[in-house]
Each structure stands twice: as structure tokens, then as C-alpha cells.
Design a protein around this motif. Structure first.
Motif, PDB file in Angstrom:
ATOM      1  N   ASP A  90       0.832  -1.205   0.000  1.00 22.05           N
ATOM      2  CA  ASP A  90       0.000   0.000   0.000  1.00 22.05           C
ATOM      3  C   ASP A  90       0.867   1.257   0.000  1.00 22.05           C
ATOM      4  N   GLU A  91       1.979   1.199   0.729  1.00 24.16           N
ATOM      5  CA  GLU A  91       2.853   2.369   0.797  1.00 24.16           C
ATOM      6  C   GLU A  91       3.512   2.666  -0.557  1.00 24.16           C
ATOM      7  N   ILE A  92       3.635   1.661  -1.385  1.00 24.64           N
ATOM      8  CA  ILE A  92       4.204   1.884  -2.725  1.00 24.64           C
ATOM      9  C   ILE A  92       3.120   2.304  -3.722  1.00 24.64           C
ATOM     10  N   PHE A  93       1.950   1.624  -3.671  1.00 25.10           N
ATOM     11  CA  PHE A  93       0.995   1.739  -4.775  1.00 25.10           C
ATOM     12  C   PHE A  93      -0.264   2.552  -4.483  1.00 25.10           C
ATOM     13  N   SER A  94      -0.446   3.049  -3.256  1.00 24.56           N
ATOM     14  CA  SER A  94      -1.683   3.773  -2.961  1.00 24.56           C
ATOM     15  C   SER A  94      -1.717   5.123  -3.669  1.00 24.56           C
ATOM     16  N   THR A  95      -2.751   5.302  -4.518  1.00 28.79           N
ATOM     17  CA  THR A  95      -2.890   6.600  -5.192  1.00 28.79           C
ATOM     18  C   THR A  95      -3.479   7.643  -4.241  1.00 28.79           C
ATOM     19  N   TYR A  96      -3.934   7.188  -3.062  1.00 33.38           N
ATOM     20  CA  TYR A  96      -4.484   8.122  -2.075  1.00 33.38           C
ATOM     21  C   TYR A  96      -3.397   8.730  -1.200  1.00 33.38           C
TER      22      TYR A  96
ATOM     23  N   GLU B 125       0.007  10.658  -0.629  1.00 27.26           N
ATOM     24  CA  GLU B 125       0.967  11.594  -1.224  1.00 27.26           C
ATOM     25  C   GLU B 125       2.376  11.013  -1.244  1.00 27.26           C
ATOM     26  N   THR B 126       2.681  10.231  -0.207  1.00 29.76           N
ATOM     27  CA  THR B 126       4.043   9.741  -0.021  1.00 29.76           C
ATOM     28  C   THR B 126       4.339   8.462  -0.804  1.00 29.76           C
TER      29      THR B 126
ATOM     30  N   ALA C 102       4.317   9.765  -6.483  1.00 27.47           N
ATOM     31  CA  ALA C 102       5.522  10.473  -6.924  1.00 27.47           C
ATOM     32  C   ALA C 102       5.667  10.380  -8.442  1.00 27.47           C
ATOM     33  N   ILE C 103       5.335   9.216  -8.991  1.00 27.99           N
ATOM     34  CA  ILE C 103       5.410   9.037 -10.447  1.00 27.99           C
ATOM     35  C   ILE C 103       4.356   9.896 -11.143  1.00 27.99           C
TER      36      ILE C 103
END
Lengths: 258, 160
Positions: free
Chosen positions: A45-51, A53-54, A59-60
Motif C-alpha cells: 500500500d505504501e508503494i501503490f496507494s494513489t491516495y 501523497e508519499t 511520486a510518479i
């Protein structure tokens, strides 16, 4: 032992069948394995969550991260997304109309499958991972029988409209418009694919079932034919008029009222 | 005359090369049937992530950690689920969320598109009929809505 957490915007449940006579050491092993699987979902989730900001995907999407700096997981998901787009005639596309990338439709099934592999690596044989109604079950249930999976009624959450069993570690995924609104779009027309309200797919694993359920759902009426054309997949499609259409092998999984 | 034959031959060669490439590339894609699922990436340590699982920007609740909630059954608030009202009941066992049920659920998903003209001659059709709720797991697309999150969050708030 069963535990549910809300992660990636949905309830994720993991149940591991207790080993007979396992005692407290066994219980601790299960508790730790379940925690590890949930940690994996948190990590994803920390990599792929579009919700968030971090997240890396944010970032992409905001142009803050050059391709050379992407994580191996991100590279992999984009590769799988390309492959899935080809395999579904363009119906599965992580690039949205506004140009942003939302790979969550692919990440979900992939993460469930990986969490299940993690539990297998820990030595468990009888368990399931259920994330928002997409399921990877392994082995047997507490009665020693194949896991039974209900297909939830689009009209009444207390009811199932089908019951199937997964005797060979199949994955099960359902795409639908109900509750969430028209959340899946046809990338060819931009129109909501709302003629069909629920489409369940059984596949060799939850990653395959989930991505093809998502793509087939976007195809509307033709979705079930697409599933029919895939070897090793079965589908059950429901429309507004309470009529279901099923692939030719669906009944091999279906079990009568229990 | 001679030059037009040459053009024709060159054209045929170009077509053949393109066709060969198309066949080659479609074979090499394996048509998506057997995608290789990669191994797991390394996992973050258990200790570091258990404290970071709290409420997120997407408004989700979390039950990470042991004994975060008091055991019991908690009914969430009614929330607008677009097609109607939705409500959840959260069951806490051993300090953890163990189950979620729905006492209230929208009864009308709403669309009115007439599909009686639809025909799928090859595939069997049947009227949808209710089956037993006595199953191990349920597959469905219900548990991802904003309304679900709202009602669940209010149920869990009572469990503190």
C-alpha cells in the motif's frame, strides 16, 4: 485463527486452520505469520496507494520520480500491466483518461497471491487470504473439506447467489458496479460499463482471476465470452434483470445448497 | 514494366517480413495465460510497520497491533451508499477485528437498462436465485465503498 484488517481501503481477512493438537507454540506461529502477511499488504500500500501523497505511484504521477529511480516492484507491475493490456485487447489499462496511472486493479490480485505464497513459505497448507472479496484459498477448511465460496448477491448482502468450491487452490475474484458506483470504465469509449452488475471469475490463481475479471467486466455483455475463450477460467455474470450467464465449465465448481 | 515487377517483389518481401514479425511477437507474448508471478520482495520488519498502520489519507481505519479493541459486537452508523443506506456490525475477538456483517444494505442497485434483448446463444443462462449463506468465504465487490468505510470506522470508534 482468523483476523481482519482494513488496509488498501478494504477489509482483508486471513484465516489459517488450526493444526490439531498444535498447542500454544502453533498458535504463536500462526499469529506471527498472519502479522507478517498484513505487514506485506501495508508495504504494498505504501508503494501503490494513489491516495497517499508519499507513495511511489503518487511520486510518479506528479512527475517527481524518474523511471530510473522506480522500485523493482513498480517496474514489475508496469511490465505485468503492459502484458495484461495486450492479453485483454486493451480493456485492462492502468493509464486513466486524465493520464494518471492507477495500477490498483492489478496490484490487488498480485498482492493477495504474494501474501498467500508467504504463508506457504511459512509452512501453512490450509488457509485463505480474502481482500475485498477477491480470494486465494489453499488446502482445506476446518472440516477437512474444500473451501466453500459464496458469490454475494448484488441485491442483498446477506445472500449468496451461487456457491462454489475451490478444490485445487483456484483463485476467485468478483468485479461489480454495485455499492461503489460505476468504478470500472471501458477505456475504448470512456463510458461506464454498467449493463452488467457483477462478474465472478475462477482462475488458476487470484492474480489471474482478478485481472481478467476486471477486464471482462469492462467489456460489458461480451465479458463472459472473453472468459469462455480463456482456457482454465470460468465465469458467472449477472445483469440487472437478475439473469446470470455462465461459462460452460462453471457448473463443475458449483455446489448445490449446503 | 520491369521496374513494376521489382516493386511488386519488394512489396511482397516487406509484407512477408511484417507478417513473420507479427507471428513471432504474438507467440512470444504467450497470450497472458501463464504470467509468471514474481517472488516476494523483501518485507519490512514487523516492528516498524505495526505503529504506522493508523488512519490514512484515504480515511481507512486499522486494527493493527494486539488488543487494540475491546471485545464485543459494535454497530456502525448508517452511511449513504449511493444506492441506499449501508450499515456494518464489527465483531471484536481477542482485541482484534474478527468479522464484519451488514445489518443494513442498499436493496436497489438502481440501473434500469433493459437487457431482455440480449442473447448469448452458446452460454447457458439462468435466473439468479438465493443460496445458503453458510459458506467459508464470500466473493463480492461490496466492501470497498466510502459508505462501508464510514460505518465501519464509527463501529470501531466504539470499541476503544
Amino acid at each position: 485463527m482468523k483476523e481482519t484488517r482494513i488496509l488498501m481501503g478494504m477489509p482483508i481477512s486471513i484465516e489459517i486452520i488450526d493444526a490439531p493438537g498444535g498447542g500454544s507454540a502453533d498458535e504463536r506461529r500462526r499469529t506471527e505469520a498472519i502479522a507478517k502477511a498484513f505487514d506485506y499488504f501495508t508495504h504494498i500500500d505504501e508503494i501503490f496507494s494513489t491516495y497517499k501523497e508519499t507513495s511511489e505511484i503518487s511520486a510518479i504521477n506528479s512527475g517527481r520520480l524518474a523511471r530510473e529511480e522506480w522500485s523493482p516492484e513498480m517496474e514489475l507491475i508496469f511490465t505485468l500491466a503492459e502484458e495484461t493490456k495486450r492479453a485483454t485487447n486493451g480493456y485492462f489499462d492502468i493509464k486513466k483518461a486524465d493520464g494518471m496511472y492507477d495500477p490498483s486493479g492489478l496490484v490487488k490480485g498480485w498482492a493477495i497471491w504474494n501474501a498467500a505464497q508467504l504463508l506457504i513459505k511459512e509452512g501453512f497448507e490450509d488457509f485463505y487470504v480474502d481482500a475485498g472479496g477477491d480470494i486465494q484459498a489453499y488446502g482445506r477448511n476446518a472440516d477437512g473439506d474444500p473451501w466453500t465460496v459464496g458469490i454475494r448477491s448484488p441485491w442483498n448482502v446477506q445472500e449468496n447467489v451461487q456457491i462454489i468450491s475451490t478444490a485445487h487452490n483456484e483463485g476467485v475474484a468478483t468485479s461489480g458496479t454495485y455499492i461503489r458506483g460505476d468504478h470500472i470504465y471501458d477505456p475504448h469509449t470512456g463510458a461506464a460499463a454498467n449493463a452488467i452488475i457483477s462478474l465472478t471469475v475462477i482462475g488458476p490463481n487470484v492474480y489471474e482471476a482478478d485481472r481478467f475479471a476486471t477486464a471482462a467486466f469492462a467489456m460489458g455483455q461480451d465479458g463472459i465470452r472473453f472468459i469462455e475463450s480463456l482456457p482454465g477460467f470460468e465465469g458467472y455474470m449477472i445483469n440487472n434483470n437478475r439473469i446470470a450467464t455462465k461459462t460452460t465449465g462453471w457448473d463443475n465448481y458449483q455446489i448445490s445448497n449446503i | 514494366m520491369k521496374s513494376s515487377i521489382t516493386k511488386y517483389i519488394i512489396g511482397a518481401i516487406v509484407v512477408a517480413v511484417i507478417a513473420a514479425y507479427a507471428i513471432f511477437s504474438s507467440n512470444s507474448q504467450n497470450n497472458g495465460q501463464l504470467a509468471i508471478i514474481p517472488p516476494l520482495p523483501s518485507l519490512p520488519s514487523t516492528s516498524s510497520s505495526s505503529s504506522s498502520g493508523g488512519s490514512t489519507a484515504s480515511g481507512s481505519a486499522s486494527s493493527s497491533g494486539t488488543g487494540q479493541y475491546k471485545d464485543g459486537t459494535y454497530t456502525g452508523s448508517l452511511a449513504d451508499a449511493f444506492y441506499g443506506q449501508l450499515q456494518v456490525i464489527a465483531v471484536i475477538q481477542g482485541g482484534k477485528l474478527s468479522n464484519i456483517t451488514f445489518p443494513q444494505y442498499p436493496s436497489n442497485p438502481g440501473h434500469t437498462i433493459d437487457e431482455s434483448r440480449t442473447s448469448l446463444p452458446v452460454l447457458a443462462q439462468e435466473a439468479v436465485a438465493a443460496q445458503s449463506a453458510n459458506v467459508n468465504i464470500v466473493s463480492g465487490a461490496t466492501q470497498t465503498s466510502q459508505a462501508f468505510q464510514q460505518s465501519l470506522a464509527s463501529a470501531l470508534a466504539q470499541a476503544h
